[in-house]
Design a protein around this motif. Structure first.
Motif, PDB file in Angstrom:
ATOM      1  N   ASP A   1       0.861  -1.165   0.000  1.00  0.00           N
ATOM      2  CA  ASP A   1       0.000   0.000   0.000  1.00  0.00           C
ATOM      3  C   ASP A   1       0.902   1.221   0.000  1.00  0.00           C
ATOM      4  O   ASP A   1       1.496   1.561   1.008  1.00  0.00           O
ATOM      5  CB  ASP A   1      -0.894  -0.012   1.240  1.00  0.00           C
TER       6      ASP A   1
ATOM      7  N   ASN B   1      -8.802  -6.271  -6.306  1.00  0.00           N
ATOM      8  CA  ASN B   1      -8.424  -5.394  -5.200  1.00  0.00           C
ATOM      9  C   ASN B   1      -6.953  -5.563  -4.824  1.00  0.00           C
ATOM     10  O   ASN B   1      -6.294  -4.601  -4.421  1.00  0.00           O
ATOM     11  CB  ASN B   1      -9.335  -5.624  -4.000  1.00  0.00           C
TER      12      ASN B   1
ATOM     13  N   LYS C   1      -4.485  -2.381  -4.873  1.00  0.00           N
ATOM     14  CA  LYS C   1      -3.684  -2.104  -3.686  1.00  0.00           C
ATOM     15  C   LYS C   1      -2.199  -2.054  -4.029  1.00  0.00           C
ATOM     16  O   LYS C   1      -1.455  -1.208  -3.527  1.00  0.00           O
ATOM     17  CB  LYS C   1      -3.944  -3.177  -2.627  1.00  0.00           C
TER      18      LYS C   1
ATOM     19  N   ILE D   1      -4.922   5.301  -0.661  1.00  0.00           N
ATOM     20  CA  ILE D   1      -6.006   4.321  -0.732  1.00  0.00           C
ATOM     21  C   ILE D   1      -6.972   4.483   0.434  1.00  0.00           C
ATOM     22  O   ILE D   1      -6.566   4.673   1.581  1.00  0.00           O
ATOM     23  CB  ILE D   1      -5.413   2.896  -0.746  1.00  0.00           C
TER      24      ILE D   1
ATOM     25  N   TYR E   1     -10.444   2.406   2.057  1.00  0.00           N
ATOM     26  CA  TYR E   1     -11.174   1.147   2.025  1.00  0.00           C
ATOM     27  C   TYR E   1     -12.631   1.347   2.428  1.00  0.00           C
ATOM     28  O   TYR E   1     -12.974   2.301   3.138  1.00  0.00           O
ATOM     29  CB  TYR E   1     -10.537   0.133   2.976  1.00  0.00           C
TER      30      TYR E   1
ATOM     31  N   ILE F   1     -11.329  -1.635  -1.909  1.00  0.00           N
ATOM     32  CA  ILE F   1     -10.904  -0.251  -2.090  1.00  0.00           C
ATOM     33  C   ILE F   1     -12.044   0.552  -2.710  1.00  0.00           C
ATOM     34  O   ILE F   1     -12.676   0.119  -3.676  1.00  0.00           O
ATOM     35  CB  ILE F   1      -9.651  -0.199  -2.984  1.00  0.00           C
TER      36      ILE F   1
END
Length: 260
Positions: A41, A124, A128, A134, A136, A144
Motif C-alpha cells: 500500500d 483489489n 492495492k 487508498i 477502504y 478499495i
C-alpha cells in the motif's frame, strides 16, 4: 501455506526496500491482517519515481508496483536477451474460447500465484499494489473505494472511486484469448486460472485504453506512451516464458524493436 507465504513476504519486503530507496519510505506493513503478505500500500507519500512503477527487469514476479520504464543501454540489451528466449508459432483457432474457461473473474481461490487465497480478490490486490492514497470500504481491509493511480499505458494519473469502477480496468498483458490461441486451450482449468490471476500478467490501467487493446499482440497494439513500450514488451515476454506460451513471429519482432 507457511513456506509459500514466507516466499511472498520476502518478495514483498524486497519490493518495499526498492521503493524505499526511491522514495525515502519506511517499511511496508501487511495491512490485510490475514497472516499473509499482501501487495504494498503505497498510500503514504510515495515520490513520483516510486509512483511510476518498478522496471519489469527488477520485478520478475509482478509483485512490485506498476511498470517502470527501461531506459539505459545495458537494461535494453538485457531486455532483448530475455525477449530472444521467447518461442514463436502461428496463432491457433479461437474456437471454444470464453472468459469463463479461465475461471471466475478475479477469484481469490487460486493456488501457486502471489496473494492467492489471501482473503482478498485479485482485482483489489492489484489496485492495492499500484494505488496510492487508498481508502477502504468501512469495515474492510480489502475492498478499495477510492485511490489515486498512475497508468503506465497513457502516463495519466487517475483519481478513481468505486462508483466509477470502469475508469480503471485490470489489463491482462498477455490477453487470455491470445493465451488460448497459443496453447492454453489444452491446459487444465487450474493452470488457466493461474495465468488469469497472476500479478505478473496484470496491470491496472485506464479503462478506455484497455478496451482498445482487445486480444491484440504487440505487433498490432502497444501502449500509447512510447517510453513504456520496451517495458511492456519485457512483461509480455516474462509471462510468455513463465507459462511456456509462444508468441507470433510478428509479435516477437515488434517486442525486440521496442527495446532496440
Amino acid at each position: 501455506m507457511g513456506g509459500r507465504g514466507a516466499r511472498f513476504a520476502a518478495v514483498s519486503a524486497a519490493a518495499a526496500i526498492f521503493a524505499g530507496v526511491l522514495a525515502g519510505c519506511g517499511p511496508i506493513e501487511d495491512d490485510l491482517g490475514l497472516g499473509r503478505m499482501g501487495p504494498a500500500d503505497s498510500g503514504g507519500g510515495a515520490g513520483k519515481e516510486a509512483a511510476l512503477g518498478v522496471s519489469p527487469l527488477k520485478n520478475p514476479d509482478g509483485t512490485g508496483p506498476g511498470l517502470g520504464p527501461i531506459t539505459s543501454a545495458g537494461d535494453r540489451s538485457e531486455a532483448r536477451k530475455l525477449i530472444d528466449k521467447v518461442r514463436t508459432k502461428g496463432r491457433g483457432p479461437k474456437t471454444g474460447y470464453s472468459r469463463d474457461k479461465f475461471g471466475y473473474a478475479w477469484a481469490d481461490s487460486v493456488d501457486d500465484v502471489p496473494w492467492g487465497r489471501n482473503g482478498c480478490d485479485t482485482r483489489n490486490d492489484l489496485l492495492k499494489r499500484d494505488g496510492r492514497d487508498i481508502e477502504y470500504r468501512e469495515g474492510s481491509n480489502c475492498v478499495i473505494v477510492k485511490m489515486t493511480i498512475y497508468d503506465p499505458y497513457t502516463g495519466k494519473t487517475i483519481d478513481w472511486t468505486k462508483q466509477a469502477a470502469a475508469k480503471v480496468q485490470i489489463d491482462h498483458v498477455m490477453p487470455l484469448s491470445y493465451d488460448w490461441q497459443m496453447g492454453a486451450s489444452r491446459w487444465s482449468e487450474d493452470k488457466r486460472k493461474q495465468i488469469a490471476n497472476d500479478p505478473l500478467n496484470l496491470l491496472p490501467v485506464d479503462g478506455s485504453t484497455n478496451s482498445s487493446k482487445g486480444d491484440a499482440g504487440p505487433a498490432t497494439w502497444l501502449p500509447p506512451q512510447r517510453s513504456i513500450r520496451c517495458s511492456y514488451a519485457v512483461r509480455f515476454a516474462q509471462v510468455s516464458l513463465k507459462y511456456d506460451l509462444p508468441v507470433t513471429t510478428a509479435d516477437k519482432a515488434a517486442m525486440l524493436e521496442q527495446c532496440a
